[in-house]
Design an enzyme around this catalytic site. Structure first.
Site, short mmCIF file in Angstrom:
data_model
loop_
_atom_site.label_atom_id
_atom_site.label_comp_id
_atom_site.label_asym_id
_atom_site.label_seq_id
_atom_site.Cartn_x
_atom_site.Cartn_y
_atom_site.Cartn_z
N GLN A 214 0.81 -1.01 -0.21
CA GLN A 214 0.04 -0.13 -0.02
C GLN A 214 0.95 1.37 0.02
O GLN A 214 2.07 1.32 0.80
CB GLN A 214 -0.80 0.04 1.17
CG GLN A 214 -2.10 -1.08 1.30
CD GLN A 214 -3.23 -0.61 0.26
OE1 GLN A 214 -3.13 0.34 -0.20
NE2 GLN A 214 -4.13 -1.39 0.00
N GLU A 264 -2.32 -15.73 -3.01
CA GLU A 264 -1.88 -14.48 -3.82
C GLU A 264 -1.27 -15.18 -5.22
O GLU A 264 -0.69 -16.08 -5.10
CB GLU A 264 -0.69 -13.61 -3.06
CG GLU A 264 0.18 -12.99 -3.68
CD GLU A 264 -0.59 -11.57 -4.37
OE1 GLU A 264 -1.62 -11.14 -3.79
OE2 GLU A 264 -0.15 -11.47 -5.65
N ASP A 312 -9.23 -8.68 -0.38
CA ASP A 312 -9.04 -7.33 -0.91
C ASP A 312 -8.31 -7.32 -2.46
O ASP A 312 -7.28 -7.22 -2.59
CB ASP A 312 -7.56 -7.04 -0.10
CG ASP A 312 -6.90 -5.76 -0.22
OD1 ASP A 312 -7.43 -4.59 -1.00
OD2 ASP A 312 -5.95 -5.45 0.48
N CYS A 339 -10.38 -0.82 -3.47
CA CYS A 339 -9.93 0.45 -3.71
C CYS A 339 -10.90 1.00 -4.93
O CYS A 339 -10.42 1.85 -5.40
CB CYS A 339 -8.57 0.62 -4.24
SG CYS A 339 -8.31 -0.58 -5.38
N1 SAH Z 1 -3.76 -7.58 0.73
C1 SAH Z 1 -2.51 -6.82 0.06
C2 SAH Z 1 -2.56 -6.76 -1.36
C3 SAH Z 1 -3.82 -6.00 -2.25
S1 SAH Z 1 -3.46 -5.51 -3.68
C4 SAH Z 1 -2.31 -5.46 0.85
O1 SAH Z 1 -2.95 -5.14 1.62
O2 SAH Z 1 -1.14 -5.10 0.63
C5 SAH Z 1 -4.31 -6.90 -4.54
C6 SAH Z 1 -3.48 -8.36 -4.71
O3 SAH Z 1 -4.19 -9.31 -5.38
C7 SAH Z 1 -2.21 -8.04 -5.43
O4 SAH Z 1 -1.16 -8.42 -4.69
C8 SAH Z 1 -2.52 -8.87 -6.61
O5 SAH Z 1 -1.07 -9.54 -6.91
C9 SAH Z 1 -3.36 -9.75 -6.17
N2 SAH Z 1 -4.16 -10.47 -7.00
C10 SAH Z 1 -4.47 -10.12 -8.49
N3 SAH Z 1 -5.44 -11.09 -9.02
C11 SAH Z 1 -5.35 -12.11 -8.34
C12 SAH Z 1 -6.14 -13.32 -8.34
N4 SAH Z 1 -6.68 -13.79 -9.19
N5 SAH Z 1 -5.83 -14.33 -7.40
C13 SAH Z 1 -4.85 -14.07 -6.19
N6 SAH Z 1 -4.43 -12.94 -6.07
C14 SAH Z 1 -4.63 -11.78 -6.99
#
Ligand code: SAH
Length: 384
Positions: A214, A264, A312, A339
């Site tokens: 973030q 992830e 998220d 977001c």
């Molecule tokens: N919760 C974390 C990251 C949120 S951003 C934090 O607060 O820091 C969203 C994340 O989703 C990113 O790291 C991205 O790589 C991941 N992402 C995107 N598509 C995805 C999917 N289909 N399955 C799992 N993760 C995914």
């Protein structure tokens, strides 16, 4: 708080659409926007704003290029174009990181390093990305180039560190594709460990160049604390942290949970997450690499159970695969962090039709001066 003067670059840059609007008014407008999209699901708590809404971004990105006279410039693309708007000062980016980018820009000439030009496919250096741990003070500089061969790299590193001894690592990222993605997949460490560490919610996190982290750490702590409060953990729950990035939410919640499983897609982020659990000596957290929807589907098919799911997802929101498996898993509570309230509203429509009720809605202003809105929603399974 004494407001700064309106940014001169704002119109061309297009990043801060709320420039010229007092901060209190921005917060009201964001609340109104969340209200429009989410009020049909429940009452919205007042948005959590910042005390000092400036220089909050811990990640600063600049595109390198040349002006008509051939001088090296650094900045961002003018909205909807590939024309670079030079950025001398930015009110939302970390000042130190901006200074480092300017130093690099001014060093290129004497090092005879050419900026990359997309049209002619000529030159070397495309972008500079700087990340600073606001707690730790560690700074990572990522030089994004089209080739792994960087002339006189040792001297370049030396000269840059001389100007900015606070830099703790320098990475060369190779991106030779014609793409709007800033970073390529290959990272070559030129100096230091190749990552930085930072503290968030009392835990240490390692952040690699390609991992999501973030950008507003002050508000992130507030967001995560809200999310963890919404989860109402008692210490026994089986928790899923979906779209977990480097594991921040799951690790911050682990003390109050039975077990946490993070999922992830990005491999580098998963590697960071596993190392982060180790570094914080957390034993009840596991991380898996893969698509969150597929992972949930497999869990549901295997008849497994979860009490609480944090989700998220990126701006595009979640997908049908994830949401329908989530409903099958029947967790007691879901905490949805987003977001993008538009895709969140779409996903909430699905969940509220399939046995979930919205309990709380908390917007958090993660991106002052821009029109981005972050929102944390608590859902509870409704017994049918
Ligand atoms: N919760 C974390 C990251 C949120 S951003 C934090 O607060 O820091 C969203 C994340 O989703 C990113 O790291 C991205 O790589 C991941 N992402 C995107 N598509 C995805 C999917 N289909 N399955 C799992 N993760 C995914």
């Amino acid at each position: 708080m004494e407001p700064l003067e309106t940014c001169k670059t704002a119109k061309k840059c297009g990043g801060c659409r709320y420039q010229g609007i007092p901060y209190e008014e921005q917060l009201k407008q964001k609340e109104k926007q969340v209200g429009k999209l989410l009020s049909k699901y429940g009452k919205i708590s007042p948005i959590i704003g910042m005390e000092y809404p400036y220089y909050y971004r811990n990640k600063v990105h600049a595109i390198l290029g040349r002006d008509r006279k051939g001088n090296v410039i650094s900045g961002i693309y003018e909205a909807n174009t590939h024309r670079i708007v030079p950025v001398e000062e930015c009110q939302i980016e970390d000042k130190k990181s901006q200074a480092i980018i300017h130093t690099i820009r001014d060093m290129l000439k004497s090092f005879k390093i050419k900026t990359y030009d997309e049209d002619s496919d000529y030159g070397l250096l495309r972008h500079v990305l700087v990340r600073r741990g606001f707690h730790s003070g560690e700074i990572m500089v990522v030089l994004v180039a089209v080739s792994p061969i960087f002339p006189s790299k040792n001297n370049f590193v030396k000269a840059l560190r001389k100007e900015h001894p606070e830099i703790t690592t320098i990475v060369l990222n190779v991106n030779d594709k014609r793409t709007s993605m800033v970073l390529g997949e290959r990272n070559i460490t030129l100096y230091g460990p190749g990552f930085i560490k930072d503290t968030l919610c009392g835990k240490r996190f390692r952040i690699s160049p390609n991992s999501f982290y973030q950008v507003n750490p002050v508000q992130t702590e507030r967001l995560y604390r809200t999310a963890i409060r919404f989860a109402e953990l008692s210490g026994k729950e089986t928790v899923i942290d979906a779209y977990c990035g480097i594991g921040t939410i799951g690790i911050a919640a682990s003390e109050s949970a039975g077990t946490v499983t993070g999922i992830e897609l990005n491999r580098e982020a998963v590697r960071d997450a596993i190392l982060n659990a180790k570094e914080n000596q957390i034993k009840n957290v596991r991380f898996h690499q893969g698509d969150a929807g597929e992972f949930m589907e497999e869990m549901a098919a295997a008849g497994e159970h979860a009490d609480v799911v944090f989700m998220d997802p990126p701006r595009a929101g979640s997908d049908e695969k994830f949401l329908s498996s989530l409903v099958k898993l029947q967790p007691e509570r879901v905490v949805y962090i987003s977001c993008n309230p538009e895709t969140q509203a779409r996903d909430l429509q699905f969940l509220t039709r399939k046995g979930y009720g919205v309990r709380q809605i908390q917007p958090v202003d993660m991106f002052p001066w821009t029109d981005s809105i972050e929102c944390c929603v608590a859902l509870q399974r409704v017994d049918q």
